[in-house]
Design an enzyme around this catalytic site. Structure first.
Site, short mmCIF file in Angstrom:
data_model
loop_
_atom_site.label_atom_id
_atom_site.label_comp_id
_atom_site.label_asym_id
_atom_site.label_seq_id
_atom_site.Cartn_x
_atom_site.Cartn_y
_atom_site.Cartn_z
CB CYS A 1 -0.94 0.00 1.18
SG CYS A 1 -1.92 -1.51 1.25
C1 UGA Z 1 -1.46 0.35 5.47
C2 UGA Z 1 -2.29 1.29 6.35
O1 UGA Z 1 -1.79 1.28 7.70
C3 UGA Z 1 -3.74 0.85 6.37
O2 UGA Z 1 -4.52 1.79 7.13
C4 UGA Z 1 -4.27 0.79 4.93
O3 UGA Z 1 -5.58 0.32 4.86
C5 UGA Z 1 -3.39 -0.11 4.11
O4 UGA Z 1 -2.02 0.33 4.17
C6 UGA Z 1 -3.90 -0.06 2.69
O5 UGA Z 1 -3.76 0.99 2.04
O6 UGA Z 1 -4.55 -1.02 2.26
P1 UGA Z 1 -0.37 -2.12 5.77
O7 UGA Z 1 0.39 -1.79 4.53
O8 UGA Z 1 -1.09 -3.41 5.86
O9 UGA Z 1 -1.49 -0.96 6.06
O10 UGA Z 1 0.65 -2.10 7.01
P2 UGA Z 1 1.15 -1.02 8.08
O11 UGA Z 1 0.93 -1.55 9.43
O12 UGA Z 1 0.64 0.33 7.78
O13 UGA Z 1 2.74 -1.04 7.82
C7 UGA Z 1 3.32 -0.56 6.60
C8 UGA Z 1 4.83 -0.51 6.71
O14 UGA Z 1 5.22 0.56 7.58
C9 UGA Z 1 5.47 -1.78 7.29
O15 UGA Z 1 6.61 -2.11 6.51
C10 UGA Z 1 5.88 -1.37 8.69
O16 UGA Z 1 7.01 -2.07 9.14
C11 UGA Z 1 6.20 0.10 8.50
N1 UGA Z 1 6.09 0.91 9.75
C12 UGA Z 1 4.88 1.06 10.37
C13 UGA Z 1 7.20 1.52 10.27
O17 UGA Z 1 8.32 1.41 9.71
N2 UGA Z 1 7.08 2.28 11.40
C14 UGA Z 1 5.91 2.45 12.03
O18 UGA Z 1 5.87 3.17 13.06
C15 UGA Z 1 4.77 1.82 11.51
#
Ligand code: UGA
Length: 410
Positions: free
Chosen positions: A252
């Protein structure tokens, strides 16, 4: 998959449509074709209210609402690829043509502002020879689920966004989401589409900001996690998505940022912040390689363990995983790589068959003293890192016990 299973759990009769017969067969055995905690149980529990088919026509005729939830990947130039959306709309439009009752099409896929009232509407109208908002409903209902906690995010939504332009569709969606007590915002369709992108872009901005500040904190010898704990306590800011590390991956954030940037550029608006967010995210994983080379300038033939291949814990999804640029770089340096992930090794070995895969995290630690941590799986907190040289991209507390330990921003 998640939306369908959750809607079935709310008491709706759900038909899932996929062009891939293997996925259809798996679902009809009450198994999910993707890993998501709790999803198999939810499917089995609702097996009498949910089934799958490849026949769009039948699914549209036998239901009242169709959710479009196909992928919207990036094209080579970063702009959005609407191939799957267009083909789904052609099938749905052809079915609506044959249908006598009012059918509602809900766009759940992430599409840029203007797409639903543009190409989606055009395709549906052309194929059905009917008019949107009059003869059939057309709604935007963007998705905010996170992989790995999707069921929780569905049932405990922060809010539901509904872009709508006709009364009948609004009433149907109000009814569908009646049991949810969270705020529901009804907007014009392009507003709902835009909310989705701005939401993801802002969360990604928080992460890249935390990473840039984290890089500075490391040089200054300041604990960046504590800095963001303090900053996050400001009610105007909040601490979510301030974890620094090797950056964001997944299906995403990276593609949505690229699509929004491409749209801005196409419309003559300089997306300076978006560009910086993307640039920080591209550099961040490579900092692990810089760190390891500080200790081992020559990586040729050196056995290096990579812990974590999924883009984040609790998923088998490796799309845009930060482990990919790291492994690519290690291969270029001719390192001897051994990798482990609890769920993602099968998918990763299709991409990189030439590296070794360990049968367990413990086994990986037995086979090498040099370890890079790329995903913060909970089981990595249980390992014995003593006598190990660890470079950590995700802040696994236990790994700090390694004989040499450095984190990407700490
Ligand atoms: C993300 C959004 O959080 C959702 O709200 C949205 O619905 C989704 O995309 C989408 O567009 O369908 P997702 O990609 O499943 O969800 O996962 P996240 O939990 O957002 O993590 C994304 C990335 O960011 C991961 O690689 C995670 O490790 C990284 N991350 C997350 C960080 O590096 N630091 C943080 O503090 C949080």
């Amino acid at each position: 998959m998640v939306t369908g299973a959750c809607l079935a759990d709310l008491g709706n009769e759900v038909i899932l449509v996929d062009t891939d017969p293997a996925k259809v067969a798996t679902i009809n055995e009450s198994r999910s074709p993707i890993y998501e905690p709790g999803l198999d149980e939810l499917l089995s529990r609702n097996c009498h209210h949910i089934w799958a088919t490849s026949d769009t026509q039948k699914a549209v005729i036998e239901t009242d609402i169709t959710f479009i939830a196909v992928g919207t990947p990036s094209r080579a130039d970063g702009s959005i690829d609407l191939t799957y959306i267009e083909s789904a709309c052609r099938d749905i439009g052809r079915a609506i043509k044959e249908k006598e009752t009012f059918h509602i099409v809900v766009v759940k896929s992430t599409v840029l502002a203007g797409t639903t009232e543009g190409v989606i509407r055009r395709t549906l109208e052309e194929e059905s020879r009917k008019m949107a908002h009059v003869d059939f409903g057309l709604v935007s209902n963007p998705e905010f689920l996170r992989e790995g906690s999707a069921l929780h995010d569905f049932f405990e939504s922060d809010r539901i966004i509904i872009g709508v332009a006709d009364e009948r569709s609004q009433v149907a969606l109000e009814d569908l989401y009646a049991s949810f007590t969270c705020p529901k915002l009804y907007t014009a369709i392009p507003v709902a589409e835009m909310i989705k992108y701005v939401n993801n872009a802002f969360l990604a901005t928080k992460i890249s900001f935390a990473n840039e500040i984290g890089n500075l904190c490391k040089v200054l010898g300041i604990d960046t996690a504590l800095v963001f704990e303090g900053v996050g306590l400001d009610a105007r800011i909040n601490s979510a998505f301030f974890r620094s590390g090797i950056g964001f991956g997944g299906s995403c954030f990276p593609k949505d940022l690229r699509a929004l940037k491409a749209q801005a550029e196409e419309r003559g608006v300089q997306p300076r912040i978006l560009k910086a967010v993307i640039a920080v995210n591209e550099d961040q994983p490579l900092r692990l390689i810089t760190l390891i080379k500080k200790y081992h300038p020559e990586l040729t033939g050196k056995r290096i363990g990579v812990l974590g291949l999924a883009f984040k814990p609790d998923t088998d999804d490796i799309r845009e995983s930060r482990a990919i640029p790291i492994i690519r770089e290690l291969l270029q340096e001719r390192a001897d790589i051994i990798a482990y992930d609890p769920l993602a090794m099968k998918a990763f070995s299709r991409l990189y068959p030439q590296i070794t895969y360990a049968s367990s995290a413990k086994e990986l630690l037995r086979q090498t003293d040099t370890i890079l941590i790329t995903t913060e799986w909970e089981e990595f907190e249980m390992l014995d890192y003593s006598n190990k040289f660890v470079i950590d991209g995700r802040r696994v507390k236990m790994a700090e016990k390694g004989s040499i330990y450095e984190g990407v921003c700490w």
